[in-house]
Every structure is written in C-alpha cells, then in structure tokens.
Design an enzyme around this catalytic site. Sequence first.
Site, PDB file in Angstrom:
ATOM      1  N   GLY A  17      30.000  12.171 -13.630  1.00 40.58           N
ATOM      2  CA  GLY A  17      30.676  13.441 -13.334  1.00 40.58           C
ATOM      3  C   GLY A  17      30.624  14.452 -14.463  1.00 40.58           C
ATOM      4  N   ASP A  18      30.759  14.003 -15.719  1.00 41.75           N
ATOM      5  CA  ASP A  18      30.758  14.964 -16.829  1.00 41.75           C
ATOM      6  C   ASP A  18      29.416  15.702 -16.856  1.00 41.75           C
ATOM      7  OD1 ASP A  18      33.305  13.835 -18.097  1.00 41.75           O
ATOM      8  OD2 ASP A  18      32.011  12.087 -18.075  1.00 41.75           O
ATOM      9  N   TYR A 183      33.938   4.034  -6.042  1.00 41.07           N
ATOM     10  CA  TYR A 183      34.186   3.021  -7.070  1.00 41.07           C
ATOM     11  C   TYR A 183      34.475   1.704  -6.330  1.00 41.07           C
ATOM     12  CZ  TYR A 183      35.107   7.376  -9.676  1.00 41.07           C
ATOM     13  OH  TYR A 183      35.014   8.623 -10.229  1.00 41.07           O
ATOM     14  N   GLY A 253      34.337  11.144  -7.740  1.00 41.46           N
ATOM     15  CA  GLY A 253      34.878  12.095  -8.725  1.00 41.46           C
ATOM     16  C   GLY A 253      34.991  13.509  -8.178  1.00 41.46           C
ATOM     17  N   GLU A 254      35.266  14.457  -9.082  1.00 35.92           N
ATOM     18  CA  GLU A 254      35.538  15.836  -8.651  1.00 35.92           C
ATOM     19  C   GLU A 254      34.280  16.543  -8.136  1.00 35.92           C
ATOM     20  OE1 GLU A 254      36.545  14.556 -11.482  1.00 35.92           O
ATOM     21  OE2 GLU A 254      38.705  14.873 -11.659  1.00 35.92           O
ATOM     22  N   SER A 256      31.524  15.338  -6.550  1.00 35.99           N
ATOM     23  CA  SER A 256      31.141  14.988  -5.174  1.00 35.99           C
ATOM     24  C   SER A 256      32.214  15.432  -4.182  1.00 35.99           C
ATOM     25  CB  SER A 256      30.820  13.500  -5.034  1.00 35.99           C
ATOM     26  OG  SER A 256      31.807  12.695  -5.593  1.00 35.99           O
TER      27      SER A 256
HETATM   28  O1  TRH Z   1      30.387   9.960 -11.383  1.00 36.11           O
HETATM   29  P1  TRH Z   1      31.759  10.269 -11.015  1.00 36.11           P
HETATM   30  O2  TRH Z   1      32.575   9.119 -10.644  1.00 36.11           O
HETATM   31  O3  TRH Z   1      32.445  11.073 -12.157  1.00 36.11           O
HETATM   32  C1  TRH Z   1      33.820  10.879 -12.480  1.00 36.11           C
HETATM   33  C2  TRH Z   1      34.523  12.206 -12.497  1.00 36.11           C
HETATM   34  O4  TRH Z   1      33.813  13.190 -13.151  1.00 36.11           O
HETATM   35  C3  TRH Z   1      35.882  12.068 -13.170  1.00 36.11           C
HETATM   36  O5  TRH Z   1      36.441  13.327 -13.412  1.00 36.11           O
HETATM   37  C4  TRH Z   1      35.773  11.384 -14.496  1.00 36.11           C
HETATM   38  O6  TRH Z   1      37.017  11.262 -15.040  1.00 36.11           O
HETATM   39  C5  TRH Z   1      35.143  10.032 -14.284  1.00 36.11           C
HETATM   40  O7  TRH Z   1      33.861  10.171 -13.699  1.00 36.11           O
HETATM   41  C6  TRH Z   1      34.992   9.289 -15.605  1.00 36.11           C
HETATM   42  O8  TRH Z   1      31.776  11.236  -9.727  1.00 36.11           O
HETATM   43  P2  TRH Z   1      31.401  12.773  -9.509  1.00 36.11           P
HETATM   44  O9  TRH Z   1      32.296  13.684 -10.297  1.00 36.11           O
HETATM   45  O10 TRH Z   1      31.406  12.988  -8.075  1.00 36.11           O
HETATM   46  O11 TRH Z   1      29.935  12.928 -10.068  1.00 36.11           O
HETATM   47  C7  TRH Z   1      28.834  12.312  -9.497  1.00 36.11           C
HETATM   48  C8  TRH Z   1      27.622  13.179  -9.775  1.00 36.11           C
HETATM   49  O12 TRH Z   1      26.436  12.435  -9.606  1.00 36.11           O
HETATM   50  C9  TRH Z   1      27.519  14.373  -8.855  1.00 36.11           C
HETATM   51  O13 TRH Z   1      27.105  15.496  -9.601  1.00 36.11           O
HETATM   52  C10 TRH Z   1      26.409  13.985  -7.881  1.00 36.11           C
HETATM   53  C11 TRH Z   1      25.536  13.166  -8.774  1.00 36.11           C
HETATM   54  N1  TRH Z   1      24.604  12.231  -8.124  1.00 36.11           N
HETATM   55  C12 TRH Z   1      23.302  12.666  -7.866  1.00 36.11           C
HETATM   56  O14 TRH Z   1      22.984  13.847  -8.107  1.00 36.11           O
HETATM   57  N2  TRH Z   1      22.403  11.790  -7.332  1.00 36.11           N
HETATM   58  C13 TRH Z   1      22.706  10.503  -7.036  1.00 36.11           C
HETATM   59  O15 TRH Z   1      21.839   9.752  -6.543  1.00 36.11           O
HETATM   60  C14 TRH Z   1      24.053  10.068  -7.295  1.00 36.11           C
HETATM   61  C15 TRH Z   1      24.434   8.644  -6.951  1.00 36.11           C
HETATM   62  C16 TRH Z   1      24.957  10.944  -7.841  1.00 36.11           C
END
Ligand code: TRH
Length: 354
Positions: A17-18, A183, A253-254, A256
């Site tokens: 996510g970051d 998760y 996360g935020e 998605s």
């Molecule tokens: O990866 P995340 O679980 O991130 C989270 C959040 O950012 C949260 O705030 C933080 O505290 C925590 O991690 C530690 O979920 P998120 O935010 O949805 O981000 C996933 C990103 O990955 C999103 O930009 C989409 C991208 N993605 C792809 O582009 N292609 C893929 O194949 C996959 C699986 C993900």
Amino acid sequence: MRSVRWTLFCRVIDNLGDAGVCWRLAADLAGRGETVQLVIDDASPLHRIAPRGTPGVDVIAWSDALDFEGAEVVIEAFGCNPPERYVEQMAKTIPPPRWINLEYLSAEPHAQRSHALPSPQWQGPGRGLTKWFYYPGFTAATGGLLREPGLLRARAAFDRDAWLRAAHVVRGAHERVSVLFSYAQPGLGAWLSALGAEPTLLLVPQGPAQAEVQAALGPAMQSGALRAQLLPWLTQVDFDRLLWSSDLSVVRGEDSLVRALWAGAPFVWQLYPQHDGAHLRKLLAFLARWRADSPAAPPAGIDAWFQWWNGVGAAPPALPALEGWRDAVHGWRDHLAAQPDLGSRLLGFVASKR
Ligand code: TRH
C-alpha cells in the site's frame, strides 16, 4: 501551464500500500504534465505493480546523502521523514519548497479536523519551514480521493469479457466473478462455501489469500459451484480492471478500497488489523460515512458482513443481495465522483501556498 517539480518520499513499511499509493499519486501528477521524482527506500513493490514505469516519473533510491535539487513541492508520505541533510537544504533555499505530509486515508473525524493544518517547524533540520498536513478523505473538507482524469469514462467503456480473455481467464456464461484480495481470514472455508451456492469464478491476485484458497479448496480448486483461479502479478492499471470485472470483491488496504469504490461493484473492505482495535473504529467511521452520503442506503446485513471480514463474529453472516449492495456502492461512488479528486485538490492547495 508550467509544470511543477515534485519530490515524493516513500518508505515501504509493509505490504504494497505505501508504494501503491505513492506510485498512483506520482503517475497521476505526471499524467497532468507535472514532473515527479519518487524517492523510495524499497522499489521491489514497484517492480511488481509498475514494472514499466511511466513518462514523467523518475524513481530514485532513498539515500541519506540525497541533495535537495530545487523541487517546488516536497511530499513525505505517511510521516516518513525525509533525510535530515535534505531537509536542512530545503530550509536554506529561498523561496523554500512547499512541504506536505500526505496522511493515510480515513473517514474518521480527525481527518477533516486536521486536513490542511500547518505544522511550523520550530526546531530540527527544517527549522523555519512549515509542513502542511494533507488528509485524503471522503468529504469536501478533506483532501479527496485519488481519481485520475478519465478513470470513470474508461470504467464505463470497459469490456469485461475481452479483458478477462486477454488475462487468460475464461468465465463460464452464467458465472459471476468474485475477486479476493485479502489478509489472513481464518473463516475463509465457510466464506467460500457460501459463495459456492451460485456459479462463481473466484479470482485471487498475488498475496496470502492464494495459499489460503489452495489450502481450503485442495487441488481441485472448487467448492460447490465455485471454482478458483490464482492470478500472477498485475500492473496497477490491470489491477483496476480486475476490480472492474468483479461482481463482488474483497479488498484490503486503503488503495484497493478506493479502487473498489470507483469500480462500482459490491465489495467488502478488510482493514490492516491492529492490536488496539483501531481498524474497527476506522471501519465504523467508513460505514457511517457511506450511510450518511449515499442516496441509496447500504442494505441490512452489510455492517455484519464487513465486521465479519474484520474479525468480529465466528461464522460468516448471510450474503446480502448483490442488487441493493450495488445500488448503494453506485450511489456513494456518484456522490464522491461529483467532488474534485485528490490530484486536483492537491494542485489547488499547493498553488494557494505559493
Ligand atoms: O498492500 P496493502 O495491504 O497495503 C496496506 C495499506 O496501505 C495500509 O494502509 C498499511 O497500513 C498496510 O498495508 C501496512 O493494500 P492496498 O493499500 O490496497 O495496496 C495494494 C496495492 O497493490 C494497490 O495499489 C494495488 C496493488 N496491486 C497491483 O497493482 N497488482 C497486483 O497484482 C496486486 C496483488 C496488488
């Protein structure tokens, strides 16, 4: 119009996510003609979600010896503290860059209260500078949600079956599509059985859910009328299209979450779990905001369903009807889409601090 030079600092703490949020913002700004330097301490998530980069964004490895090279706007994502020497150089520059701390997305009241507040630096390497808090959010009083120009037009023109075929996914004529980006979920088997009551093609992007689904379904990868397919890494652009293909998604996360909103299909949000229960407070604030702002109310049973995905309750509740759920997502999406997006608000904010 002249393009602004932006430097965006990102530390990868956990998951995607970051890097995901920073990349989306950098690419969004570059798409509007801005020039962006993304300084990141671990580029490996970018190699997966944006392997080909994009014009206008330079990715640079984080180093404490990095020199300030005259960016007009410096953004630190999630309070990640740019290197001291860099900040010292910012403070010595006239005029200094505008300095913004981009915070996590939340529907909690503190986001509205704290958005756009100044934090004058009385001491430390940035002494004399002002850092501004920038809170993304769901209301006009916040920094808004990332939504690139043209995103909803592309969504409306999307051909799901063509995209699925190109992604080597074959959907049966009567199958609904469900996406699982989550998760750990100890009750996953029960959820899969509930979904399997109707013909369902479950698509599972990279992440811990892939092993969980394999363990729950075994080599046949089927349960009732549900069959599952694991996916390779997708670019962020294709990840959006995956959500556009879905009739029912689980996102985590935020980043998605926001993309599931723009996708406009029923979804559940599983938040990053925190020991003090902060994720549940955040979830309740999110559900309350949805209820307050959507012209079509989320159907009864939605709250229990979201809560179950966030560790409340043993067995999964009954699956609410998808039609009412879809109307409630559409209603909120349209309400949110009528507000300026994050990139536009950020450009306005930066211009007002000149
Ligand atoms: O990866 P995340 O679980 O991130 C989270 C959040 O950012 C949260 O705030 C933080 O505290 C925590 O991690 C530690 O979920 P998120 O935010 O949805 O981000 C996933 C990103 O990955 C999103 O930009 C989409 C991208 N993605 C792809 O582009 N292609 C893929 O194949 C996959 C699986 C993900």
